[in-house]
Design a protein around this motif. Structure first.
Motif, mmCIF file in Angstrom:
data_model
loop_
_atom_site.group_PDB
_atom_site.id
_atom_site.type_symbol
_atom_site.label_atom_id
_atom_site.label_comp_id
_atom_site.label_asym_id
_atom_site.label_seq_id
_atom_site.Cartn_x
_atom_site.Cartn_y
_atom_site.Cartn_z
ATOM 1 N N ARG A 1 0.810 -1.222 0.000
ATOM 2 C CA ARG A 1 0.000 0.000 0.000
ATOM 3 C C ARG A 1 0.842 1.269 0.000
ATOM 4 N NH1 ARG A 1 -2.331 0.208 4.752
ATOM 5 N NH2 ARG A 1 -1.690 -1.808 5.533
ATOM 6 N N ASN A 2 2.090 1.173 0.415
ATOM 7 C CA ASN A 2 2.954 2.353 0.524
ATOM 8 C C ASN A 2 4.193 2.251 -0.351
ATOM 9 O OD1 ASN A 2 1.595 3.888 2.757
ATOM 10 N ND2 ASN A 2 1.877 1.923 3.747
ATOM 11 N N ARG A 3 4.076 1.596 -1.485
ATOM 12 C CA ARG A 3 5.256 1.333 -2.300
ATOM 13 C C ARG A 3 5.913 2.605 -2.829
ATOM 14 N NH1 ARG A 3 1.039 -1.096 -5.218
ATOM 15 N NH2 ARG A 3 0.322 0.200 -6.915
ATOM 16 N N TYR A 4 5.142 3.624 -3.157
ATOM 17 C CA TYR A 4 5.753 4.838 -3.698
ATOM 18 C C TYR A 4 6.518 5.607 -2.618
ATOM 19 C CZ TYR A 4 2.865 3.710 -7.673
ATOM 20 O OH TYR A 4 2.293 3.053 -8.721
ATOM 21 N N GLY A 5 6.001 5.610 -1.423
ATOM 22 C CA GLY A 5 6.729 6.235 -0.314
ATOM 23 C C GLY A 5 8.017 5.507 -0.002
ATOM 24 N N ILE B 1 9.767 3.777 -2.188
ATOM 25 C CA ILE B 1 10.678 4.076 -3.296
ATOM 26 C C ILE B 1 11.292 5.459 -3.109
ATOM 27 C CG2 ILE B 1 10.789 4.556 -5.776
ATOM 28 C CD1 ILE B 1 8.614 2.332 -6.083
ATOM 29 N N ALA B 2 10.476 6.436 -2.769
ATOM 30 C CA ALA B 2 10.988 7.800 -2.561
ATOM 31 C C ALA B 2 11.954 7.837 -1.386
ATOM 32 C CB ALA B 2 9.833 8.770 -2.333
ATOM 33 N N TYR C 1 15.226 6.458 -2.288
ATOM 34 C CA TYR C 1 16.003 7.361 -3.123
ATOM 35 C C TYR C 1 16.620 8.477 -2.277
ATOM 36 C CZ TYR C 1 17.083 11.058 -6.427
ATOM 37 O OH TYR C 1 17.715 12.048 -7.113
#
Length: 98
Positions: A77-81, A83-84, A87
């Motif tokens: 559910r929090n994959r983009y967070g 990934i960010a 980074y």
């Protein structure tokens, strides 16, 4: 200390751009969540009961999961967070120790 001297050397427009790029998405996400909360508060009757029932089912599903399954669900559910964060952390680490 090197990070602060690097930051001090940046031109003001670049510092402003970095601030805008950081703060604007935060404001947008916060506004979206506030709008969703307001919409949920306006529901009544059958619609509200259905939302409450869905929330209860989700809560029961999460309680039935084991620890590794919960972590996997949270990561999905929090994959983009993630990934960010993946980074930002290494770049911050490099900036501090190089």
């Amino acid at each position: 200390m090197r990070a602060s001297t690097f930051y001090k050397a940046l031109p003001i427009p670049l510092k402003a751009f970095a601030g805008v790029v950081t703060i604007l998405p935060c404001i947008s996400i916060s506004a979206e969540k506030a709008g969703e909360a307001y919409e949920r508060s306006q529901w009544s009757g059958i619609g509200k009961r259905e939302l409450d029932l869905q929330e209860k089912r989700e809560q029961e599903r999460l309680e039935a999961l084991g620890t590794s399954a919960r972590v996997k669900d949270w990561a999905g559910r929090n994959r983009y967070g993630i990934i960010a964060g993946g980074y930002v952390y290494p770049s911050n680490f490099r900036m501090r120790w190089n």
